[in-house]
Design an enzyme around this catalytic site. Structure first.
Site, PDB file in Angstrom:
ATOM      1  N   LYS A  52      -4.433   2.617  -2.294  1.00 35.28           N
ATOM      2  CA  LYS A  52      -5.148   2.889  -1.047  1.00 35.28           C
ATOM      3  C   LYS A  52      -4.820   4.275  -0.525  1.00 35.28           C
ATOM      4  O   LYS A  52      -4.374   4.462   0.588  1.00 35.28           O
ATOM      5  CB  LYS A  52      -4.848   1.835   0.026  1.00 35.28           C
ATOM      6  CG  LYS A  52      -5.442   0.497  -0.246  1.00 35.28           C
ATOM      7  CD  LYS A  52      -6.218   0.026   0.968  1.00 35.28           C
ATOM      8  CE  LYS A  52      -6.888  -1.300   0.742  1.00 35.28           C
ATOM      9  NZ  LYS A  52      -8.028  -1.259  -0.079  1.00 35.28           N
ATOM     10  N   MET A  71      -7.502   8.614   9.812  1.00 36.53           N
ATOM     11  CA  MET A  71      -8.115   9.187   8.603  1.00 36.53           C
ATOM     12  C   MET A  71      -9.055  10.330   8.984  1.00 36.53           C
ATOM     13  O   MET A  71     -10.123  10.496   8.393  1.00 36.53           O
ATOM     14  CB  MET A  71      -8.909   8.101   7.843  1.00 36.53           C
ATOM     15  CG  MET A  71      -8.050   6.942   7.398  1.00 36.53           C
ATOM     16  SD  MET A  71      -8.989   5.477   6.956  1.00 36.53           S
ATOM     17  CE  MET A  71      -9.326   4.739   8.534  1.00 36.53           C
ATOM     18  N   ASP A  91       0.835  -1.216   0.000  1.00 36.87           N
ATOM     19  CA  ASP A  91       0.000   0.000   0.000  1.00 36.87           C
ATOM     20  C   ASP A  91       0.861   1.253   0.000  1.00 36.87           C
ATOM     21  O   ASP A  91       2.054   1.202   0.289  1.00 36.87           O
ATOM     22  CB  ASP A  91      -0.820   0.056   1.295  1.00 36.87           C
ATOM     23  CG  ASP A  91      -1.869  -1.009   1.355  1.00 36.87           C
ATOM     24  OD1 ASP A  91      -2.157  -1.607   0.325  1.00 36.87           O
ATOM     25  OD2 ASP A  91      -2.394  -1.216   2.469  1.00 36.87           O
TER      26      ASP A  91
HETATM   27  C1  LIG Z   1      -6.307   2.985   6.310  1.00 36.15           C
HETATM   28  S1  LIG Z   1      -5.662   3.500   7.858  1.00 36.15           S
HETATM   29  C2  LIG Z   1      -4.559   2.203   8.154  1.00 36.15           C
HETATM   30  C3  LIG Z   1      -4.133   2.137   9.564  1.00 36.15           C
HETATM   31  C4  LIG Z   1      -3.085   1.083   9.797  1.00 36.15           C
HETATM   32  N1  LIG Z   1      -3.586  -0.225   9.524  1.00 36.15           N
HETATM   33  C5  LIG Z   1      -2.534   1.146  11.237  1.00 36.15           C
HETATM   34  O1  LIG Z   1      -2.743   0.196  12.006  1.00 36.15           O
HETATM   35  O2  LIG Z   1      -1.898   2.131  11.559  1.00 36.15           O
HETATM   36  C6  LIG Z   1      -4.644   4.829   7.412  1.00 36.15           C
HETATM   37  C7  LIG Z   1      -4.578   5.903   8.460  1.00 36.15           C
HETATM   38  O3  LIG Z   1      -3.677   5.540   9.482  1.00 36.15           O
HETATM   39  C8  LIG Z   1      -3.070   6.708  10.015  1.00 36.15           C
HETATM   40  N2  LIG Z   1      -1.621   6.605   9.866  1.00 36.15           N
HETATM   41  C9  LIG Z   1      -0.942   5.571   9.404  1.00 36.15           C
HETATM   42  N3  LIG Z   1       0.397   5.777   9.464  1.00 36.15           N
HETATM   43  C10 LIG Z   1       0.552   6.995   9.998  1.00 36.15           C
HETATM   44  C11 LIG Z   1       1.677   7.798  10.329  1.00 36.15           C
HETATM   45  N4  LIG Z   1       2.915   7.363  10.121  1.00 36.15           N
HETATM   46  N5  LIG Z   1       1.462   9.009  10.862  1.00 36.15           N
HETATM   47  C12 LIG Z   1       0.226   9.457  11.090  1.00 36.15           C
HETATM   48  N6  LIG Z   1      -0.873   8.747  10.809  1.00 36.15           N
HETATM   49  C13 LIG Z   1      -0.726   7.533  10.277  1.00 36.15           C
HETATM   50  C14 LIG Z   1      -3.624   7.870   9.216  1.00 36.15           C
HETATM   51  O4  LIG Z   1      -4.726   8.382   9.921  1.00 36.15           O
HETATM   52  C15 LIG Z   1      -4.034   7.209   7.941  1.00 36.15           C
HETATM   53  O5  LIG Z   1      -5.014   7.948   7.275  1.00 36.15           O
END
Ligand SMILES: C[S@@+](CC[C@H](N)C(=O)[O-])C[C@H]1O[C@@H](n2cnc3c(N)ncnc32)[C@H](O)[C@@H]1O
Length: 472
Positions: free
Chosen positions: A272, A385, A250
């Site tokens: 994604k 998100m 992704d």
């Molecule tokens: C589809 S979700 C996936 C989450 C992922 N499975 C997890 O456990 O972190 C994607 C969201 O995770 C958050 N996110 C993921 N990595 C991030 C990071 N390094 N810094 C800030 N937010 C993050 C954001 O809100 C992003 O829009």
């Protein structure tokens, strides 16, 4: 001096340790593990030795000083008193009598080195620097400990169990070698490593009954890559990343993490991004199954944890329907990673007794959530998100009872070299977001714990950026 690394059957052999302090204790522990019969001679021994030898029938302590005759009949002598001269005398005497002797402090004076051991019994890796540098030996041991899974023990045990049967089934050495190569490279070894021993045995027995090499089927590894910093990957994630033939990944998987994948693996990007699903979920599910059916080891690599807003459940359900073997490796979710790297504990005895992971994803321009349940003091809300819906989120929380001054933090690209932390409250956070050019991913943390950021912040990407050769 030159040394031959040698594994000797030591069960029941006699070992004499002279000394009862810390050094003697350090030597004693691996020696006892090798089932030697140990006598320790020392007027006193430390508590650590007492604790480590309780109810051990292979250990006897004789309370007195060393006497010359003590070394007779010994297989190994360890000189570990706190008196250098005594140790030297012991070493001299043992050598004269052709007895193996280890000098605890000044190893080269003896004739035997006791190595550092990476223990995955029955597999043992012995490391020695020939007394050049115990620190280097320790460093090498630590490195090896991280790349050799503990479950290799089980793998070796199974191979031992089936050794004779495989020999009987395949008379040619080349066929036997092929059998074990396919075993180690394919899903059956992964069954063992992930604890499915019965299933693995079933597969081995079936193929031996048929007199065939194990069937080389594909499999899927659903792996959480964490929030960005590659050092937050688990050992297991890294191992599977280096094993896979093809990787489906992704947008959220960071570049330094992608660099750790096996170089010749095929890489397929499935997107994604918000409002830009490069490949629909249904097609991703089909792709995973198709590649595995072709016999490939497929790594499905996802940002954070696959089971937290990651649609991991849907992908696994589809694999189960298609009867594809798989395993799941959790990752550090954005909430844990971002909170730690921003110095915002998600719970705290004085500020928050619960934390809730919420999706702030907009559907038809609204965020449809149970606001009454969310708008409570003494709990932390973590919106994934949530940046585009932040205005609605903050307004609804205020409408449903939270104070306008409730602290809020937006963590941008958490745990990476580009991490930024914007601090505000429910009233001004939407404006802060509007006034800053923010590039996702971002995470919104709401609650009193945010107040702790100023005091607990520690991660300083700017100072790291300024250092040369930095690579994440
Ligand atoms: C589809 S979700 C996936 C989450 C992922 N499975 C997890 O456990 O972190 C994607 C969201 O995770 C958050 N996110 C993921 N990595 C991030 C990071 N390094 N810094 C800030 N937010 C993050 C954001 O809100 C992003 O829009």
């Amino acid at each position: 001096m030159s040394y031959l690394p040698l594994f000797i059957d030591t069960a029941g052999k006699k070992c004499l340790i002279i000394g009862g302090g810390k050094v003697a204790c350090r030597k004693l522990i691996p020696i006892l593990k090798s089932n030697m019969s140990v006598v320790m001679i020392s007027p006193k021994i430390i508590d650590e030795i007492i604790n480590n030898t309780k109810e051990n029938k292979n250990f006897v302590h004789i309370i007195r000083k060393f006497e010359k005759n003590d070394i007779s009949d010994q297989f190994l002598v360890v000189a570990a008193t706190n008196d250098k001269n005594t140790n030297l005398q012991i070493a001299k005497l043992a050598k004269k009598n052709n007895i193996l002797v280890n000098m605890a402090e000044d190893s080269l004076v003896g004739n035997t080195l006791i190595p550092s051991v990476v223990d995955r019994s029955p597999i043992k890796i012995a490391i020695s620097s020939g007394a050049a540098s115990p620190i280097l030996t320790r460093l090498i041991k630590t490195k090896l400990e991280t790349v050799i899974p503990y479950s290799f023990s089980k793998l070796a045990e199974i191979m031992m169990d089936y050794r004779n049967k495989v020999k009987k089934t395949f008379s040619r050495i080349s066929d036997r070698r092929k059998f074990w190569e396919v075993f180690l490279d394919g899903p059956v070894s992964e069954m063992v490593l992930s604890g499915h021993i019965d299933k693995a045995k079933e597969a081995i027995e079936k193929s031996l009954e048929e007199g065939k090499i194990l069937h080389k089927t594909g499999e899927v590894y659903l792996v959480g890559a964490g929030p960005g910093d590659p050092e937050l990957l688990s050992f297991k994630a890294l191992r599977l990343m280096q094993k896979a033939d093809v990787v489906i990944y992704d947008r959220l998987v960071s570049e330094p993490i992608m660099n750790l994948i096996r170089q010749d693996a095929e890489k397929i990007y499935v997107g994604k991004q918000r409002a830009d699903h490069t490949m629909p979920q249904e097609n991703i599910n089909q792709l995973l199954s198709r590649l595995a059916i072709e016999g490939k080891k497929v790594l499905r690599l996802k940002g954070g944890d696959p089971f937290i807003f990651g649609r991991g459940g849907e992908e696994i359900e589809s694999l189960i329907n298609d009867d594809i073997p798989f395993q799941i490796v959790p990752g550090i979710t954005a909430a844990s990673g971002c909170a730690s790297y921003a110095g915002i504990p998600l719970t705290h005895r004085d500020h928050s007794q619960a934390c809730i992971f919420v999706t702030g994803h907009l559907k038809d321009g609204t965020v449809n959530l149970n606001w009454k349940m969310l708008a409570h003091e003494k709990q932390t809300l973590i919106f994934y998100m949530g940046m585009h819906g932040s205005k609605i989120i903050c307004e609804e929380l205020i409408k449903n009872g939270l104070k306008k001054t409730t602290p809020a933090a937006l963590i941008v690209k958490g745990t990476t070299i580009n991490q930024e932390v914007l601090i505000g409250n429910l009233e001004n956070m939407p404006e802060i977001i509007m006034n800053n050019k923010i590039v996702p991913p971002t995470l919104l943390i709401i609650g009193d714990v945010v107040k702790l950021h100023n005091k607990l912040k520690w991660f300083d990407p700017l100072s790291i950026k300024n250092k040369k050769n930095f690579n994440f």
